[in-house]
Design an enzyme around this catalytic site. Structure first.
Site, PDB file in Angstrom:
ATOM      1  N   TYR A  71     -12.064   9.000   8.413  1.00 25.68           N
ATOM      2  CA  TYR A  71     -11.313  10.048   8.826  1.00 25.68           C
ATOM      3  C   TYR A  71     -11.955  10.845   9.411  1.00 25.68           C
ATOM      4  O   TYR A  71     -11.298  11.968   9.536  1.00 25.68           O
ATOM      5  CB  TYR A  71      -9.910  10.111   7.976  1.00 25.68           C
ATOM      6  CG  TYR A  71      -9.500   9.032   7.702  1.00 25.68           C
ATOM      7  CD1 TYR A  71      -8.506   7.916   8.414  1.00 25.68           C
ATOM      8  CD2 TYR A  71      -9.231   8.442   6.306  1.00 25.68           C
ATOM      9  CE1 TYR A  71      -8.069   6.736   7.824  1.00 25.68           C
ATOM     10  CE2 TYR A  71      -9.050   7.502   5.654  1.00 25.68           C
ATOM     11  CZ  TYR A  71      -8.267   6.580   6.708  1.00 25.68           C
ATOM     12  OH  TYR A  71      -7.800   5.405   6.294  1.00 25.68           O
ATOM     13  N   HIS A  99       0.902  -0.994  -0.058  1.00 26.69           N
ATOM     14  CA  HIS A  99       0.030  -0.197  -0.140  1.00 26.69           C
ATOM     15  C   HIS A  99       1.005   1.146   0.066  1.00 26.69           C
ATOM     16  O   HIS A  99       1.679   1.364   0.667  1.00 26.69           O
ATOM     17  CB  HIS A  99      -0.778   0.081   1.265  1.00 26.69           C
ATOM     18  CG  HIS A  99      -1.821   1.138   1.415  1.00 26.69           C
ATOM     19  ND1 HIS A  99      -2.368   1.652   0.486  1.00 26.69           N
ATOM     20  CD2 HIS A  99      -1.820   2.212   2.474  1.00 26.69           C
ATOM     21  CE1 HIS A  99      -2.983   2.831   0.842  1.00 26.69           C
ATOM     22  NE2 HIS A  99      -2.837   3.088   2.208  1.00 26.69           N
ATOM     23  N   GLU A 151      -7.861  -3.960   0.243  1.00 25.97           N
ATOM     24  CA  GLU A 151      -8.228  -3.419   1.698  1.00 25.97           C
ATOM     25  C   GLU A 151      -8.711  -1.886   1.751  1.00 25.97           C
ATOM     26  O   GLU A 151      -7.915  -0.842   1.982  1.00 25.97           O
ATOM     27  CB  GLU A 151      -6.676  -3.370   2.393  1.00 25.97           C
ATOM     28  CG  GLU A 151      -6.806  -3.137   3.764  1.00 25.97           C
ATOM     29  CD  GLU A 151      -5.280  -3.156   4.620  1.00 25.97           C
ATOM     30  OE1 GLU A 151      -4.754  -2.057   4.377  1.00 25.97           O
ATOM     31  OE2 GLU A 151      -4.911  -4.206   4.871  1.00 25.97           O
ATOM     32  N   CYS A 197     -10.816  27.876  19.966  1.00 29.38           N
ATOM     33  CA  CYS A 197      -9.668  28.819  20.452  1.00 29.38           C
ATOM     34  C   CYS A 197      -8.389  28.567  19.510  1.00 29.38           C
ATOM     35  O   CYS A 197      -7.427  28.679  20.015  1.00 29.38           O
ATOM     36  CB  CYS A 197      -9.546  28.865  21.743  1.00 29.38           C
ATOM     37  SG  CYS A 197      -8.578  30.490  22.230  1.00 29.38           S
ATOM     38  N   GLU A 198      -8.574  28.353  18.182  1.00 28.08           N
ATOM     39  CA  GLU A 198      -7.570  28.162  17.424  1.00 28.08           C
ATOM     40  C   GLU A 198      -7.732  28.839  15.822  1.00 28.08           C
ATOM     41  O   GLU A 198      -8.904  28.751  15.384  1.00 28.08           O
ATOM     42  CB  GLU A 198      -7.263  26.838  17.028  1.00 28.08           C
ATOM     43  CG  GLU A 198      -6.705  26.049  18.252  1.00 28.08           C
ATOM     44  CD  GLU A 198      -5.196  26.420  18.605  1.00 28.08           C
ATOM     45  OE1 GLU A 198      -4.738  26.618  17.605  1.00 28.08           O
ATOM     46  OE2 GLU A 198      -4.986  25.842  19.794  1.00 28.08           O
ATOM     47  N   GLY A 212      -6.338   2.640  -0.679  1.00 24.62           N
ATOM     48  CA  GLY A 212      -5.890   3.958  -1.500  1.00 24.62           C
ATOM     49  C   GLY A 212      -6.783   4.522  -2.483  1.00 24.62           C
ATOM     50  O   GLY A 212      -6.565   5.294  -3.360  1.00 24.62           O
ATOM     51  N   TYR A 218      -4.314  18.148   6.878  1.00 19.56           N
ATOM     52  CA  TYR A 218      -3.959  17.974   5.463  1.00 19.56           C
ATOM     53  C   TYR A 218      -4.535  19.310   4.464  1.00 19.56           C
ATOM     54  O   TYR A 218      -4.065  19.179   3.246  1.00 19.56           O
ATOM     55  CB  TYR A 218      -4.616  16.821   4.583  1.00 19.56           C
ATOM     56  CG  TYR A 218      -4.372  15.555   5.807  1.00 19.56           C
ATOM     57  CD1 TYR A 218      -3.385  15.114   6.240  1.00 19.56           C
ATOM     58  CD2 TYR A 218      -5.642  14.920   6.127  1.00 19.56           C
ATOM     59  CE1 TYR A 218      -3.286  13.864   6.816  1.00 19.56           C
ATOM     60  CE2 TYR A 218      -5.456  13.637   6.640  1.00 19.56           C
ATOM     61  CZ  TYR A 218      -4.605  13.225   7.159  1.00 19.56           C
ATOM     62  OH  TYR A 218      -4.428  12.205   7.994  1.00 19.56           O
ATOM     63  N   GLY A 250     -10.657   1.349   2.833  1.00 23.61           N
ATOM     64  CA  GLY A 250     -10.903   2.155   3.757  1.00 23.61           C
ATOM     65  C   GLY A 250     -12.048   3.565   3.527  1.00 23.61           C
ATOM     66  O   GLY A 250     -13.161   3.155   3.502  1.00 23.61           O
TER      67      GLY A 250
END
Length: 423
Positions: free
Chosen positions: A379, A193, A270, A343-344, A229, A313, A272
């Site tokens: 994610y 992968h 595989e 607070c960012e 992927g 990302y 995801g």
């Protein structure tokens, strides 16, 4: 067949259920998953002998249960994911290989569980072979090979090449076989992968690398894994990979190896993100609309504690507006910066990699409307945190037209569970 997706900047329903009804019933922020999308993606991979879900993408027990019932097995990358898989009904029987532990190291807990349940282990480092062999001599393992090159939409998602920590370097296979011989461990499979967003040009290189690695290992190989992927579109101009060509490339490798070794080689994939991403939506309520110089900000009650991909990302997610009343599509579209409550300064959903703030052309938002962050099923929740002491969102599964709660919203008590003030 390659097709594209088409995204709108307004949305009134998710799988036929009004957005405002979901928000009113379950509160916001809220993750919603459309099971029919997951089932469609599973069906599209039916040519592969085994579909092994990378549960790190979206690991709710209900999602795992539904996948198991559709014949999908799982990959686990931690002791916690092994625990999840067992709770979701997957068998620890090594002959069934329903759970494969894949990692670049054993922490003590994962090694203990891998030994206890005699799990097939997909080793990403030579040390794992020795550590497993000492406790389970005679075990069967697979090797995750780093072919020396990678691919991905971000360097942070590139899992091949010499800057990646993942896998066994392709020139170290002989060393791994020596380690295996010392304790009678048998290498029965290979996994490769190289990162997210694989295209067919890179895939051809991966297939060549897999075949070369398999010839080095020899006739003990019974399984090869195409890894994951597979891309999904996040923008109108992005496409799916041609799954027929994708399968044909891997099938050709499998057939050549089967002929060379004199026995059938099972072909795994595989996925995801491919199974989970498009099923998921994050609904957030607009709590403030304000202008900062030339920028119009819509501030919502979800932040990067709920969906971290943009801040990590610079990932792009389709965004739509669901009106509190009326039809948002009838409003004028204006450039909008969508941000959260944290607070960012980086708590912005419309940003590029590097933290550069962008805007989206959206129906003019109003306080009380809902912002829907789409393609958020992979994610998303799994990377959520309690930063700023925020409670993690509830999760809902839409199945056969019915919305079912599959995770309760965290309480204030949950936030401090396990903490203590010593005397």
């Amino acid at each position: 067949m390659i097709s594209t997706n088409s995204f709108n900047n307004s949305r009134s329903t998710i799988s036929g259920i009004p957005v405002h009804e979901l928000a009113e019933q379950f509160g916001t922020p809220l993750y919603v998953y459309d099971l029919s999308v997951i089932e469609k993606r599973i069906d599209e991979l039916s040519k592969f002998d085994v579909v092994r879900y990378a549960q790190k993408a979206c690991g709710n027990l209900a999602i795992l249960d539904r996948m198991r019932k559709r014949g999908v097995v799982v990959d686990a990358v931690s002791a916690g994911e092994i625990h999840r898989a067992l709770l979701a009904g997957y068998s620890g029987d090594p002959s069934k290989a329903e759970i494969v532990y894949t990692a670049d190291l054993f922490d003590r807990a994962s090694l203990e569980l891998a030994v206890e349940h005699a799990l097939v282990v997909n080793c990403g480092s030579p040390d794992m072979i020795s550590q497993l062999g000492e406790l389970r001599p005679g075990a069967e393992i697979t090797l995750r090979i780093n072919p020396g090159f990678g691919h991905g939409h971000s360097q942070k998602t590139n899992t091949g090449g010499e800057q990646s920590k993942h896998g066994i370097w392709h020139t170290q296979i002989d060393d791994c076989l020596l380690r295996a011989d010392q304790t009678g461990v048998t290498v029965t499979g290979l996994h490769m992968h190289i990162g997210s967003g694989t295209d067919l040009e890179h895939l051809s290189e991966v297939c060549d690398a897999m075949e070369k690695a398999a010839m080095t290992v020899g006739r003990t190989i019974h399984t090869i894994s195409a890894g994951g992927g597979l891309p999904v579109p996040y923008r109108d101009d992005e496409t799916y990979v041609d799954l027929d060509q994708y399968f044909d490339l891997w099938d050709a490798v499998r057939n050549r190896l089967s002929e060379r070794f004199g026995h059938h080689i099972s072909l795994e994939i595989e996925p995801g993100r491919f199974l989970a991403a498009e099923s998921g939506y994050l609904i957030a309520e607009v709590r403030s609309v304000k202008r900062m110089g030339e920028n119009l900000f819509a501030l919502v009650d979800a932040g990067f504690n709920d969906l971290a991909r943009p801040v990590m990302y610079g990932s792009y997610h389709p965004i739509s507006v669901s009106a509190k009343s009326g039809d948002a599509s009838e409003r004028e579209s204006v450039p909008v910066v969508v941000g959260g409550p944290l607070c960012e300064s980086g708590d912005i959903f419309t940003q590029r990699e590097g933290g550069y703030v962008d805007s989206r052309l959206l129906p003019a938002p109003r306080v009380g409307d809902y912002i829907v962050l789409e393609n958020a099923g992979a994610y998303g929740f799994v990377m959520a945190s309690n930063y700023n002491s925020k409670q993690r969102a509830a999760e809902v599964l839409i199945e056969n037209g019915s919305a079912k709660l599959i995770r309760q919203r965290e309480s204030f008590e949950d936030l401090t569970r396990g903490e203590m003030i010593p005397e």
